[in-house]
Design an enzyme around this catalytic site. Structure first.
Site, PDB file in Angstrom:
ATOM      1  N   ASP A   1      20.620  20.615  36.583  1.00 54.59           N
ATOM      2  CA  ASP A   1      21.028  21.712  37.470  1.00 54.59           C
ATOM      3  C   ASP A   1      19.892  22.732  37.454  1.00 54.59           C
ATOM      4  OD1 ASP A   1      24.093  22.783  38.466  1.00 54.59           O
ATOM      5  OD2 ASP A   1      22.495  24.280  38.321  1.00 54.59           O
TER       6      ASP A   1
ATOM      7  N   LYS B   1      35.212  26.447  54.391  1.00 56.64           N
ATOM      8  CA  LYS B   1      33.844  26.176  54.842  1.00 56.64           C
ATOM      9  C   LYS B   1      33.759  24.836  55.584  1.00 56.64           C
ATOM     10  CE  LYS B   1      31.547  24.081  50.849  1.00 56.64           C
ATOM     11  NZ  LYS B   1      31.086  22.796  51.325  1.00 56.64           N
TER      12      LYS B   1
ATOM     13  N   GLY C   1      42.580  28.499  50.712  1.00 62.01           N
ATOM     14  CA  GLY C   1      41.335  29.151  50.318  1.00 62.01           C
ATOM     15  C   GLY C   1      40.480  28.146  49.600  1.00 62.01           C
TER      16      GLY C   1
ATOM     17  N   ARG D   1      40.392  17.040  44.209  1.00 54.90           N
ATOM     18  CA  ARG D   1      40.969  18.391  44.296  1.00 54.90           C
ATOM     19  C   ARG D   1      40.610  19.151  43.033  1.00 54.90           C
ATOM     20  NH1 ARG D   1      46.862  16.230  44.455  1.00 54.90           N
ATOM     21  NH2 ARG D   1      45.759  14.850  43.054  1.00 54.90           N
TER      22      ARG D   1
ATOM     23  N   CYS E   1      36.308  24.646  49.730  1.00 53.67           N
ATOM     24  CA  CYS E   1      36.243  23.422  50.540  1.00 53.67           C
ATOM     25  C   CYS E   1      36.807  23.622  51.940  1.00 53.67           C
ATOM     26  CB  CYS E   1      36.969  22.303  49.820  1.00 53.67           C
ATOM     27  SG  CYS E   1      36.272  22.002  48.196  1.00 53.67           S
TER      28      CYS E   1
ATOM     29  N   THR F   1      29.548  17.618  50.219  1.00 55.04           N
ATOM     30  CA  THR F   1      30.159  17.525  51.546  1.00 55.04           C
ATOM     31  C   THR F   1      29.161  18.007  52.589  1.00 55.04           C
ATOM     32  OG1 THR F   1      32.332  17.827  50.636  1.00 55.04           O
ATOM     33  CG2 THR F   1      32.082  18.319  52.969  1.00 55.04           C
TER      34      THR F   1
ATOM     35  N   LYS G   1      44.096  28.649  43.935  1.00 51.53           N
ATOM     36  CA  LYS G   1      45.298  27.833  43.753  1.00 51.53           C
ATOM     37  C   LYS G   1      45.492  27.662  42.250  1.00 51.53           C
ATOM     38  CE  LYS G   1      43.213  23.296  43.722  1.00 51.53           C
ATOM     39  NZ  LYS G   1      43.274  21.920  44.167  1.00 51.53           N
TER      40      LYS G   1
ATOM     41  N   VAL H   1      32.149  19.141  41.129  1.00 52.03           N
ATOM     42  CA  VAL H   1      32.014  17.770  41.626  1.00 52.03           C
ATOM     43  C   VAL H   1      31.006  16.998  40.766  1.00 52.03           C
ATOM     44  CG1 VAL H   1      31.272  16.340  43.573  1.00 52.03           C
ATOM     45  CG2 VAL H   1      32.679  18.357  43.987  1.00 52.03           C
TER      46      VAL H   1
HETATM   47  C1  UGA Z   1      40.372  19.911  48.903  1.00 41.61           C
HETATM   48  C2  UGA Z   1      40.914  18.508  49.215  1.00 41.61           C
HETATM   49  O1  UGA Z   1      42.311  18.452  48.927  1.00 41.61           O
HETATM   50  C3  UGA Z   1      40.168  17.449  48.402  1.00 41.61           C
HETATM   51  O2  UGA Z   1      40.613  16.165  48.790  1.00 41.61           O
HETATM   52  C4  UGA Z   1      38.667  17.584  48.684  1.00 41.61           C
HETATM   53  O3  UGA Z   1      37.911  16.654  47.929  1.00 41.61           O
HETATM   54  C5  UGA Z   1      38.215  18.988  48.315  1.00 41.61           C
HETATM   55  O4  UGA Z   1      38.966  19.936  49.104  1.00 41.61           O
HETATM   56  C6  UGA Z   1      36.748  19.097  48.639  1.00 41.61           C
HETATM   57  O5  UGA Z   1      36.368  19.059  49.807  1.00 41.61           O
HETATM   58  O6  UGA Z   1      35.919  19.135  47.711  1.00 41.61           O
HETATM   59  P1  UGA Z   1      40.786  21.720  46.962  1.00 41.61           P
HETATM   60  O7  UGA Z   1      40.010  22.661  47.808  1.00 41.61           O
HETATM   61  O8  UGA Z   1      40.458  21.622  45.526  1.00 41.61           O
HETATM   62  O9  UGA Z   1      40.669  20.205  47.540  1.00 41.61           O
HETATM   63  O10 UGA Z   1      42.294  22.166  47.036  1.00 41.61           O
HETATM   64  P2  UGA Z   1      43.674  21.701  47.707  1.00 41.61           P
HETATM   65  O11 UGA Z   1      44.600  21.283  46.660  1.00 41.61           O
HETATM   66  O12 UGA Z   1      43.415  20.749  48.812  1.00 41.61           O
HETATM   67  O13 UGA Z   1      44.183  23.094  48.316  1.00 41.61           O
HETATM   68  C7  UGA Z   1      43.389  23.824  49.257  1.00 41.61           C
HETATM   69  C8  UGA Z   1      44.074  25.108  49.637  1.00 41.61           C
HETATM   70  O14 UGA Z   1      45.220  24.871  50.423  1.00 41.61           O
HETATM   71  C9  UGA Z   1      44.574  25.940  48.444  1.00 41.61           C
HETATM   72  O15 UGA Z   1      44.277  27.303  48.695  1.00 41.61           O
HETATM   73  C10 UGA Z   1      46.061  25.715  48.435  1.00 41.61           C
HETATM   74  O16 UGA Z   1      46.786  26.786  47.865  1.00 41.61           O
HETATM   75  C11 UGA Z   1      46.339  25.585  49.919  1.00 41.61           C
HETATM   76  N1  UGA Z   1      47.550  24.813  50.240  1.00 41.61           N
HETATM   77  C12 UGA Z   1      47.647  23.508  49.874  1.00 41.61           C
HETATM   78  C13 UGA Z   1      48.570  25.421  50.939  1.00 41.61           C
HETATM   79  O17 UGA Z   1      48.503  26.614  51.295  1.00 41.61           O
HETATM   80  N2  UGA Z   1      49.676  24.682  51.277  1.00 41.61           N
HETATM   81  C14 UGA Z   1      49.791  23.382  50.938  1.00 41.61           C
HETATM   82  O18 UGA Z   1      50.831  22.766  51.275  1.00 41.61           O
HETATM   83  C15 UGA Z   1      48.761  22.779  50.204  1.00 41.61           C
END
Ligand code: UGA
Length: 449
Positions: free
Chosen positions: A30, A282, A276, A155, A279, A121, A339, A11
């Protein structure tokens, strides 16, 4: 504007790099001196698409610098973006000690008034506490610290894209001047006045991002409520997948049709191993905790969390049913990151799956395009391969745990010839069951017969 960024995780780095690219002067710091040394030497400590090129370009323009001296960084900026970690404590609540530490440092060394931007966050009311703490640590001096909550919606993997193409920018403020200052920081983004690394010939026309000014508490709530809602959607899709398995439905067909209703939307309805990363798991824990602390029982979120934890069990049940005896079997796990398009393995379902397989006595061979170096440090006894075809050689099963396009497009005809048994367990629903059957595979995924 001169901007300091405290905390060089994804971030902090993406925020610093993109704000520099948008014309601001940025200094990053940092507590990890090795990370700063790596950045000073031109290295990039994390894998994040387009980050390196934005950092290089900002550096060439002389708009970004790094220091391990927090005092220097704090004194540099008119605005200080706090991007430090807020990891979960034992009870699930967020550990805010890093933010408190930064507040003490700011109060101790800042020489003039500053905008203090909370980007990490945090649970609602952290901004209020930060305000009080800064006042208390400043002992009534004449400097003024205006606290702003500016939640990030980046993301991992597409964070640079998200920063330059936001759907909304939320700033929670106590006074109008802070809101105006934040608007001027984001003006180049809102007006598209930056060199976009993904669209060399100009960005496609898109609706202008909404710049929303709210109270500090609302801004903090917006972040937690957004992440939790997305997590709820995923768990909902996963329960539908379980139902499809029992009732002979197809989860892809069901969620696709559901998503076409604009009130529902197609995104975040992908069933599989669950969510997982650092974000969602937690953040929903912290939100449940926060709600509980003010007497609100967030049952619906607890259920989403429980469903998510059970995904690993569901997957392992499929593995055991297919393999019968796991002990002594050579198994390939494709994907380690939580992911695709990231090297982040924190709270990654793949890591948990591997640990459980090792406990059961399987010989695990694994691969990932970006996350192997990090995973090697925490997975003793596992064999790592750069080439996925080497990872599946002589194995009794291949388990797909991360949706990298490399695996989506894998040549299973070729892989099948190398495997001891044509068995694929797909934790991300990447392939067509019919095509895999035609290639002679026993194929198991989520919510599809
Ligand atoms: C997430 C949010 O999408 C961001 O908007 C936010 O800023 C970020 O957390 C944060 O709080 O910093 P991120 O954790 O990078 O982003 O990843 P995502 O793309 O949201 O995916 C999260 C998890 O959900 C991954 O493990 C992904 O594989 C899973 N997922 C996502 C699914 O299992 N199914 C889906 O349809 C979409």
């Amino acid at each position: 504007m001169r901007i300091s960024v405290i905390g060089c995780g994804y971030v902090g780095l993406v925020t610093g790099a993109c704000l520099a690219e948008a014309g601001h002067e940025v200094m990053c710091t940092d507590i990890d001196a090795a990370r700063i040394a790596q950045l000073q030497a031109g290295g990039v400590p994390i894998y994040e698409e387009h980050l390196e090129e934005v950092l290089v370009s900002a550096r060439k323009a002389g708009r970004i610098s790094y220091t391990s001296d927090a005092t220097e960084a704090i004194r540099f900026g008119d605005a200080i973006f706090i991007c430090v970690g807020t990891p979960p404590r034992e009870d699930g609540s967020a550990d805010l000690s890093a933010i408190d530490h930064v507040a003490q440092q700011i109060a101790a060394v800042a020489q003039n008034s500053k905008l203090i931007v909370e980007k990490s966050t945090v649970p609602a009311r952290t901004g209020q506490e930060l305000n009080r703490a800064l006042e208390a640590y400043s002992r009534g001096g004449s400097r003024r610290f205006a606290v702003v909550s500016n939640p990030e919606f980046l993301r991992e993997g597409t964070a640079v894209f998200d920063f330059f193409h936001p759907d909304r920018i939320v700033v929670g403020v106590d006074d109008e001047a802070a809101g105006t200052a934040m608007q001027s920081i984001y003006e180049p983004i809102l007006e598209h006045k930056f060199r976009c690394p993904m669209h060399q010939n100009g960005c496609p026309a898109e609706p202008k991002a909404e710049f929303l000014v709210t109270t500090i508490n609302s801004a903090e709530l917006i972040k937690h409520a957004s992440n939790s809602f997305l997590a709820l959607k995923i768990s909902y899709a996963n329960v539908i997948a379980d139902l499809c398995e029992k009732l002979d439905g197809n989860v892809e067909q069901v969620t696709h049709a559901m998503g076409l209703d604009p009130r529902i939307g197609t995104q975040f309805l992908k069933a599989g191993l669950g969510f997982g990363g650092f974000c969602f798991p937690k953040d929903i824990q912290a939100f449940i905790q926060l709600a509980g602390s003010v007497g609100v029982d967030f049952d619906i979120l607890k259920a989403a969390e429980r469903v998510n934890k059970e995904r690993i069990e569901r997957f392992l049940e499929k593995v055991k049913r297919a393999l019968w005896v796991v002990k002594g079997k050579k198994v390939a796990v494709l994907g380690l990151a939580f992911k695709a398009n990231t090297d982040d393995i924190r709270f990654s379902p793949a890591i948990e799956v591997i640990r459980r397989l090792v406990e059961e006595g399987a010989q695990v061979h694994t691969t990932d395009p970006e996350a192997m170096e990090k995973a090697k440090k925490i997975l003793p006894g596992v064999v790592f391969h750069a080439d996925p075809y080497e990872a599946v050689r002589e194995t009794h099963a291949a388990l797909v745990c991360t949706e990298w396009s490399l695996y989506r497009n894998l040549d299973w005809e070729r892989a099948g010839k190398l495997m001891a048994r044509r068995l694929v367990l797909d934790g991300r629903n990447l392939y067509s069951p019919k095509k895999m059957a035609d290639l002679g595979f026993e194929y198991f995924s989520f919510g599809r017969s």
